[in-house]
Design a protein around this motif. Structure first.
Motif, PDB file in Angstrom:
ATOM      1  N   CYS A  60       0.772  -1.295  -0.036  1.00 28.74           N
ATOM      2  CA  CYS A  60       0.097   0.045   0.106  1.00 28.74           C
ATOM      3  C   CYS A  60       0.814   1.324  -0.081  1.00 28.74           C
ATOM      4  O   CYS A  60       0.479   2.184  -0.624  1.00 28.74           O
ATOM      5  N   GLY A  61       1.758   1.185   0.743  1.00 31.58           N
ATOM      6  CA  GLY A  61       2.750   2.432   1.010  1.00 31.58           C
ATOM      7  C   GLY A  61       3.534   2.563  -0.286  1.00 31.58           C
ATOM      8  O   GLY A  61       3.493   3.884  -0.846  1.00 31.58           O
ATOM      9  N   LEU A  62       4.015   1.596  -1.157  1.00 32.89           N
ATOM     10  CA  LEU A  62       4.581   1.849  -2.347  1.00 32.89           C
ATOM     11  C   LEU A  62       3.835   2.038  -3.263  1.00 32.89           C
ATOM     12  O   LEU A  62       4.352   3.196  -4.256  1.00 32.89           O
ATOM     13  N   HIS A  63       2.713   1.593  -3.366  1.00 34.89           N
ATOM     14  CA  HIS A  63       1.696   1.836  -4.148  1.00 34.89           C
ATOM     15  C   HIS A  63       1.346   3.495  -4.279  1.00 34.89           C
ATOM     16  O   HIS A  63       1.353   4.115  -5.508  1.00 34.89           O
ATOM     17  N   CYS A  64       1.321   4.261  -3.157  1.00 35.89           N
ATOM     18  CA  CYS A  64       1.117   5.597  -2.944  1.00 35.89           C
ATOM     19  C   CYS A  64       2.415   6.337  -3.249  1.00 35.89           C
ATOM     20  O   CYS A  64       2.259   7.456  -3.934  1.00 35.89           O
ATOM     21  N   ILE A  65       3.566   5.734  -3.236  1.00 36.55           N
ATOM     22  CA  ILE A  65       4.769   6.647  -3.333  1.00 36.55           C
ATOM     23  C   ILE A  65       4.879   6.724  -5.001  1.00 36.55           C
ATOM     24  O   ILE A  65       5.280   7.542  -5.584  1.00 36.55           O
ATOM     25  N   VAL A  86      -8.070   1.734  -2.668  1.00 44.21           N
ATOM     26  CA  VAL A  86      -9.066   1.402  -1.495  1.00 44.21           C
ATOM     27  C   VAL A  86      -9.031   0.190  -1.269  1.00 44.21           C
ATOM     28  O   VAL A  86      -9.073  -0.180   0.108  1.00 44.21           O
ATOM     29  N   LEU A  87      -8.654  -0.970  -2.035  1.00 44.45           N
ATOM     30  CA  LEU A  87      -8.630  -2.246  -1.936  1.00 44.45           C
ATOM     31  C   LEU A  87      -7.485  -2.717  -0.916  1.00 44.45           C
ATOM     32  O   LEU A  87      -7.439  -3.308   0.131  1.00 44.45           O
ATOM     33  N   LEU A  88      -6.239  -1.939  -1.307  1.00 42.24           N
ATOM     34  CA  LEU A  88      -5.238  -2.180  -0.575  1.00 42.24           C
ATOM     35  C   LEU A  88      -5.067  -1.539   0.941  1.00 42.24           C
ATOM     36  O   LEU A  88      -4.834  -2.295   1.758  1.00 42.24           O
ATOM     37  N   LEU A  89      -5.652  -0.549   0.966  1.00 39.24           N
ATOM     38  CA  LEU A  89      -5.859   0.085   2.139  1.00 39.24           C
ATOM     39  C   LEU A  89      -6.766  -0.720   3.221  1.00 39.24           C
ATOM     40  O   LEU A  89      -6.703  -1.243   4.471  1.00 39.24           O
ATOM     41  N   ALA A  90      -7.843  -1.098   2.713  1.00 41.86           N
ATOM     42  CA  ALA A  90      -8.947  -2.228   3.414  1.00 41.86           C
ATOM     43  C   ALA A  90      -8.296  -3.453   3.626  1.00 41.86           C
ATOM     44  O   ALA A  90      -8.669  -3.652   4.873  1.00 41.86           O
TER      45      ALA A  90
END
Length: 138
Positions: free
Chosen positions: A30-35, A59-63
């Motif tokens: 999730c963190g890498l996706h956002c960066i 949203v799927l990764l966060l959930a």
């Protein structure tokens, strides 16, 4: 102790450890996706990675990261170590994720806020894993 009881405890540790590892992987993803999503926007036109840029992926990764954390950290706290350190890290990470997605964090700071929250979730899993291994009651 009875031999059957020790085996049951060991089996639970294996499942709990697996959930913690999955939670760490999800949180880091999730963190890498956002960066890296802003960096991938230019590449998205030439490669079939458009699904990575979709809001539903985030949203799927966060959930999944928050749900995995709740499923792992809650039972480990109540049944095993009773240390609030990993719960505090999880709460802080989930709070940062909520601020980034629902709160006043602007687009400029959202990737960093989400990445920090995801790193806290992953660290909470790591601390939980270590506490469960060190726990005398376990």
């Amino acid at each position: 102790m009875q031999p059957g009881r020790v085996q049951l405890s060991e089996r639970r540790d294996g499942i709990g450890a697996t959930i913690d590892r999955a939670g760490m992987a999800l949180s880091l993803s999730c963190g890498l996706h956002c960066i890296f999503t802003p960096l991938l926007i230019g590449v998205a036109a030439s490669l079939p990675i458009g699904w990575l840029l979709d809001e539903s992926t985030e949203v799927l990764l966060l959930a999944a990261a928050v749900l995995t954390g709740a499923l792992s950290l809650g039972p480990s706290y109540w049944r095993r170590h009773r240390r609030k350190r990993c719960l505090a890290m999880f709460a802080a990470g989930a709070g940062l994720l909520a601020l980034a997605k629902l709160g006043p964090v602007g687009e400029r700071w959202e990737p960093w806020t989400v990445a920090s929250g995801a790193a806290l979730l992953a660290t909470a899993h790591l601390v939980n894993l270590r506490l469960c291994r060190q726990c005398a009651r376990c």
